[in-house]
Structure formats: C-alpha cells, structure tokens
Design a protein around this motif. Structure first.
Motif, mmCIF file in Angstrom:
data_model
loop_
_atom_site.group_PDB
_atom_site.id
_atom_site.type_symbol
_atom_site.label_atom_id
_atom_site.label_comp_id
_atom_site.label_asym_id
_atom_site.label_seq_id
_atom_site.Cartn_x
_atom_site.Cartn_y
_atom_site.Cartn_z
ATOM 1 N N VAL A 110 0.856 -1.191 0.000
ATOM 2 C CA VAL A 110 0.000 0.000 0.000
ATOM 3 C C VAL A 110 0.891 1.239 0.000
ATOM 4 O O VAL A 110 1.704 1.419 0.915
ATOM 5 N N PRO A 111 0.758 2.116 -0.990
ATOM 6 C CA PRO A 111 1.659 3.276 -1.100
ATOM 7 C C PRO A 111 1.191 4.431 -0.222
ATOM 8 O O PRO A 111 0.051 4.448 0.259
ATOM 9 N N PRO A 112 2.042 5.427 -0.027
ATOM 10 C CA PRO A 112 1.575 6.661 0.632
ATOM 11 C C PRO A 112 0.629 7.419 -0.278
ATOM 12 O O PRO A 112 0.539 7.142 -1.480
ATOM 13 N N GLU A 113 -0.103 8.368 0.306
ATOM 14 C CA GLU A 113 -1.001 9.190 -0.498
ATOM 15 C C GLU A 113 -0.209 10.100 -1.424
ATOM 16 O O GLU A 113 0.969 10.381 -1.187
ATOM 17 N N PHE A 114 -0.871 10.567 -2.469
ATOM 18 C CA PHE A 114 -0.244 11.491 -3.404
ATOM 19 C C PHE A 114 0.252 12.711 -2.622
ATOM 20 O O PHE A 114 -0.428 13.209 -1.721
ATOM 21 N N PHE A 173 -10.694 15.587 -7.399
ATOM 22 C CA PHE A 173 -10.207 14.668 -8.439
ATOM 23 C C PHE A 173 -9.725 13.355 -7.839
ATOM 24 O O PHE A 173 -10.015 12.277 -8.368
ATOM 25 N N LEU A 174 -8.989 13.426 -6.709
ATOM 26 C CA LEU A 174 -8.450 12.208 -6.106
ATOM 27 C C LEU A 174 -9.552 11.277 -5.598
ATOM 28 O O LEU A 174 -9.330 10.063 -5.492
ATOM 29 N N LEU A 175 -10.719 11.819 -5.284
ATOM 30 C CA LEU A 175 -11.831 10.971 -4.854
ATOM 31 C C LEU A 175 -12.630 10.408 -6.023
ATOM 32 O O LEU A 175 -13.518 9.576 -5.817
ATOM 33 N N SER A 176 -12.315 10.833 -7.225
ATOM 34 C CA SER A 176 -13.051 10.369 -8.402
ATOM 35 C C SER A 176 -12.436 9.084 -8.950
ATOM 36 O O SER A 176 -11.269 8.773 -8.679
ATOM 37 N N PRO A 177 -13.185 8.315 -9.731
ATOM 38 C CA PRO A 177 -12.639 7.098 -10.333
ATOM 39 C C PRO A 177 -11.434 7.355 -11.238
ATOM 40 O O PRO A 177 -10.599 6.463 -11.428
ATOM 41 N N ALA A 178 -11.309 8.572 -11.772
ATOM 42 C CA ALA A 178 -10.211 8.879 -12.687
ATOM 43 C C ALA A 178 -8.852 8.790 -12.005
ATOM 44 O O ALA A 178 -7.832 8.610 -12.680
ATOM 45 N N ALA A 179 -8.817 8.912 -10.673
ATOM 46 C CA ALA A 179 -7.535 8.883 -9.955
ATOM 47 C C ALA A 179 -7.194 7.504 -9.418
ATOM 48 O O ALA A 179 -6.143 7.343 -8.791
ATOM 49 N N ARG A 180 -8.037 6.521 -9.657
ATOM 50 C CA ARG A 180 -7.805 5.178 -9.106
ATOM 51 C C ARG A 180 -6.938 4.366 -10.073
ATOM 52 O O ARG A 180 -7.400 3.465 -10.773
ATOM 53 N N ASN A 181 -5.668 4.731 -10.120
ATOM 54 C CA ASN A 181 -4.722 4.069 -11.010
ATOM 55 C C ASN A 181 -3.341 4.122 -10.375
ATOM 56 O O ASN A 181 -3.148 4.680 -9.294
ATOM 57 N N TRP A 182 -2.366 3.546 -11.069
ATOM 58 C CA TRP A 182 -1.000 3.469 -10.542
ATOM 59 C C TRP A 182 -0.378 4.848 -10.371
ATOM 60 O O TRP A 182 0.350 5.088 -9.411
ATOM 61 N N PHE A 183 -0.681 5.772 -11.268
ATOM 62 C CA PHE A 183 -0.021 7.069 -11.235
ATOM 63 C C PHE A 183 -0.444 7.890 -10.020
ATOM 64 O O PHE A 183 0.398 8.449 -9.309
ATOM 65 N N PHE A 184 -1.747 7.992 -9.759
ATOM 66 C CA PHE A 184 -2.235 8.802 -8.647
ATOM 67 C C PHE A 184 -2.443 7.976 -7.372
ATOM 68 O O PHE A 184 -2.541 8.549 -6.287
ATOM 69 N N ALA A 185 -2.519 6.658 -7.498
ATOM 70 C CA ALA A 185 -2.583 5.742 -6.350
ATOM 71 C C ALA A 185 -3.714 6.089 -5.391
ATOM 72 O O ALA A 185 -3.583 5.930 -4.177
ATOM 73 N N ALA A 186 -4.837 6.556 -5.910
ATOM 74 C CA ALA A 186 -5.966 6.906 -5.050
ATOM 75 C C ALA A 186 -6.763 5.666 -4.665
ATOM 76 O O ALA A 186 -6.661 4.617 -5.308
ATOM 77 N N ASP A 187 -7.546 5.796 -3.594
ATOM 78 C CA ASP A 187 -8.455 4.745 -3.127
ATOM 79 C C ASP A 187 -7.724 3.447 -2.790
ATOM 80 O O ASP A 187 -8.197 2.351 -3.081
ATOM 81 N N GLN A 188 -6.561 3.559 -2.163
ATOM 82 C CA GLN A 188 -5.829 2.383 -1.688
ATOM 83 C C GLN A 188 -5.771 2.463 -0.164
ATOM 84 O O GLN A 188 -5.229 3.414 0.392
ATOM 85 N N TRP A 189 -6.308 1.449 0.496
ATOM 86 C CA TRP A 189 -6.527 1.489 1.929
ATOM 87 C C TRP A 189 -5.813 0.340 2.629
ATOM 88 O O TRP A 189 -5.600 -0.716 2.041
ATOM 89 N N PRO A 190 -5.450 0.538 3.899
ATOM 90 C CA PRO A 190 -4.842 -0.553 4.671
ATOM 91 C C PRO A 190 -5.788 -1.744 4.816
ATOM 92 O O PRO A 190 -7.012 -1.593 4.752
ATOM 93 N N TYR A 191 -5.214 -2.901 5.048
ATOM 94 C CA TYR A 191 -6.008 -4.134 5.095
ATOM 95 C C TYR A 191 -7.011 -4.152 6.239
ATOM 96 O O TYR A 191 -8.026 -4.845 6.181
ATOM 97 N N MET A 192 -6.777 -3.381 7.308
ATOM 98 C CA MET A 192 -7.656 -3.440 8.480
ATOM 99 C C MET A 192 -8.817 -2.461 8.410
ATOM 100 O O MET A 192 -9.596 -2.355 9.352
ATOM 101 N N VAL A 193 -8.985 -1.755 7.286
ATOM 102 C CA VAL A 193 -10.046 -0.761 7.120
ATOM 103 C C VAL A 193 -11.291 -1.426 6.525
ATOM 104 O O VAL A 193 -11.201 -2.126 5.508
ATOM 105 N N ARG A 194 -12.440 -1.188 7.160
ATOM 106 C CA ARG A 194 -13.708 -1.711 6.625
ATOM 107 C C ARG A 194 -14.148 -0.863 5.431
ATOM 108 O O ARG A 194 -14.302 0.354 5.564
ATOM 109 N N PRO A 195 -14.367 -1.468 4.267
ATOM 110 C CA PRO A 195 -14.816 -0.693 3.098
ATOM 111 C C PRO A 195 -16.205 -0.109 3.327
ATOM 112 O O PRO A 195 -17.023 -0.652 4.067
#
Length: 403
Positions: free
Chosen positions: A276-280, A328-350
C-alpha cells in the motif's frame, strides 16, 4: 568574530583565521555520509508505514526497521568519530569551528545527529514492548512512534545543519551551488518527515474540504519552507525543498505498488495484493514558489508584515490547489498506478465513507456552512502567518550558523 554567511543579505567579512573556508576531508566525508544516511532513514519510515498497512505488525527484524536503524547507526558512529577526531587531533581551526560539549568538540549538527541516533535506538525496545503490551497501533502517533520520529528528525536536522554550516562558510561559486543544493535536499527530507508525522490530518483527499486540513498544514509547512527560503543560497531554495519532498513521495508511491504484498494479521477487511503506497504528495511546490518570490521581493525587515503576507499566500494557494485536486483524487479517474488513489490498509472496513469528504462544515439544511468554513480558513491563515514568522526568525538564525 563575524558569523554572517558570505553573499547573504547584510553579510560582512568572515574571520578566516578562526573559521577556515574549506572543511577537512573527514568533516566533508561525514557530512555526505550523514546526508545519505538521512535519506535512508526517510526511505525506511515510508517503507515501514507501507509494511504496517499491507502486511501488519510483524517482528522488529523487518527490512524497513533494519534500514531505519542502519541509517541511524551509520550517522551516529560517523559523527562520533568526527567528534573524537576533532577533540584529540583536530587543528586549531577545526576546533574553533566546533561546539564544545562535556569536554569534547564537534560540529553542532554532529552533536544533534548523535543525540538523534541515541533516541532512535532506544525507541526500538520501547516500540517492541508497546506492541507486546497493547497490540496493534491504531494511529501513527503512538508514544513509541513519536519517540522514534523525534530521533529521526534530529538525525535529519543534524545532517542539514552540517551542510548548512559548510554552505555558509563557502566562498567559491561552484562549492556554494553544490552545498546549497545539498541543503535544499536535506530540507526536503525534513519536509517528508514532518508530512509523515501529520499525515493522519493533512494527507488524504477525504480531508481536503475541512478547515483542520489547512490549519495543520499552515502550522507545519510555512515554518520549514520560509526558513529554507531565507537561509538557503539557491535561487529558489524553498521551491527546491518542496520539489525534493514531492519527488521522494512520488518515487516511493510508484515503486511500492510494483511489489506484491498481502496481510498476515487478522482481521482483514480490505484485501491487498501489493504494498500500500503513501497518499499522493501535497502540492507544496506552488506555495513554496510564492514564498521564494515574496522573500526575494521583500528582503529583510518588517518581518511581521512579511509573515502575514506569507501565511495568507500559503493558505490561499494551498486551498486553491488542494480543494479541487481533492475532488479529483476521490473520483474514479484517480484510481490508477499514477495517482494511487483509493488504496486502503487491510484493516479498514470498506464503505461509501471512503469516497466522500470528511468533517466538512455543514449547515442545518445539509449544505455547506460557508461562514463556518470561512472562520476555519481564516484561522488557518493566522496559524500559517505565525508559522511563517517563526520560519523567518529560524531562517535568519540558520543563515548565521558557521560551526
């Protein structure tokens, strides 16, 4: 004895008999060793946080922990040797360029690095005991982590002070540029450390519509960027340090996603397949450029008035950048390798809460409470102005550091 840096505003002639222009070979080597070790520590802490988010609490003997402690040991031992060398066999000029403590002599930055190394090493058994006694950390800011963070910042700050003193003594144009770039790099490492410490309050896109985000950012970053802008000898020193911070976070974010990883500790609510990467990174380059331009235009004097302009400019520019970039980071357009948005730790309830803003001032009718938001942002500007004023004072002091 005059201590102002050559070429800085208001500087005077330096007494080169008591403060040699050129550092010894050992001092120069130690300076670069500490700077490289500081970068190792920063890489280790970013990797360590990703490890906790991806795999969970493992053992003390994980690769990130060892990397952090290795960086501390190399820094501390190198500075310890420099202190012993200066104390017992140093030339009169080297001793004059040092700070005396308990009968020993060494550069100011070396003493701070040695202390930071001691704190980092002692934090390790404290952290291990804490986890055995209380289990997983709920937040980054647990007591042992704060002790570790203080030690890390001390090591990074010590390396920065060693480079700073050499920059302030330098007179050759090529040497000045080289040391000024190293000082900006060290400043960028310090910005990374501080940003990591406050990442729970000023990093996620979900927090970018709440006043607390800008209040925390205004407290932590202007003091650093303004201090670097006033004491650095590059054309745009604050911008350079902000760019270093941005580059380190981006490189870490992009590289970590390339490595597989999965959780080993229950409960697992969010399946992860890679680290899991750091935030942008925050878009600090634009406010930092404004800080450099204002400092160049204003010069010295009227620091309270200048601090107000710096604080308001920082807050306004950060707001203009992060408010819309957060959307923008909360939009689906940022959910990719470049912006790394919407990536959460394993212990977080979706849940749906992951894709909306948190803590936004809300009126009784459910809309945005504009007056409350305005009050919160005005307070953020005031906090940033005070932070900038401290940065001006600190930067003026750093521009006179010669030992």
């Amino acid at each position: 004895m005059t201590t102002a840096a050559p070429g800085s505003p208001g500087s005077a002639t330096i007494d080169t008999l008591s403060l040699p222009r050129e550092p010894t070979d050992l001092a120069s080597r130690v300076r670069w060793i500490v700077l490289a070790s500081s970068a190792t520590i920063v890489a280790g802490i970013l990797w360590d946080i990703s490890w906790h988010k991806t795999i969970g609490r493992d053992t003390f003997w994980t690769a990130p922990h060892l990397l952090e402690q290795l960086g501390a040991l190399v820094s501390g031992l190198s500075c310890g040797w420099l202190v012993l060398r200066t104390t017992f066999t140093g030339s009169p000029g080297e001793r004059d360029r040092s700070v005396r403590f308990w009968g020993f002599r060494g550069p100011l930055g070396a003493w701070l690095t040695i202390w930071g190394t001691f704190v980092m090493i002692t934090s390790a058994p404290f952290d291990d005991w804490w986890h055995n006694a209380y289990g997983l950390d709920v937040k980054i800011m647990s007591p042992p982590h704060m002790v570790l963070a203080v030690g890390m910042i001390a090591v990074v700050l010590g390396g920065m002070l060693m480079v700073l003193a050499a920059q302030n003594r330098a007179t050759d144009a090529v040497e000045v540029r080289r040391l000024a770039a190293a000082f900006a790099f060290a400043g960028g490492l310090l910005v990374v450390m501080v940003a990591t410490m406050v990442s729970e309050y000023a990093s996620r896109a979900n927090t970018m519509h709440q006043p607390l985000f800008y209040q925390v950012a205004g407290l932590c970053f202007p003091v650093l960027l303004v201090a670097f802008g006033r004491s650095g000898r590059l054309r745009y020193p604050a911008t350079a340090s902000a760019a270093v911070y941005t580059g380190i976070i981006l490189a870490t974010m992009w590289i970590l996603q390339l490595f597989p990883g999965e959780a080993r500790l229950a409960p697992i609510y969010t399946p992860v397949t890679h680290m899991v990467p750091p935030e942008f990174p925050l878009l600090l380059v634009v406010p930092a450029l404004a800080i450099d331009l204002l400092l160049r235009r204003a010069g010295r004097g009227h620091d309270w008035r200048l601090a107000l302009g710096l604080g308001v400019s920082f807050t306004a520019l950060l707001l203009g950048m992060q408010w819309y970039f957060g959307e923008f980071l909360l939009s689906p357009a940022a959910r990719n390798w470049f912006f790394a948005a919407d990536q959460w730790p394993y212990m977080v309830r979706p849940g749906a809460w992951q894709h909306r803003f948190w803590g936004v001032p809300t009126a009784p009718d459910g809309g945005l409470d504009v007056p409350a938001l305005a009050r919160g942002l005005a307070f953020a500007g005031l906090v940033a102005a005070v932070s900038a004023r401290v940065g001006l004072w600190w930067g003026s002091g750093m521009s006179r550091v010669m030992r």
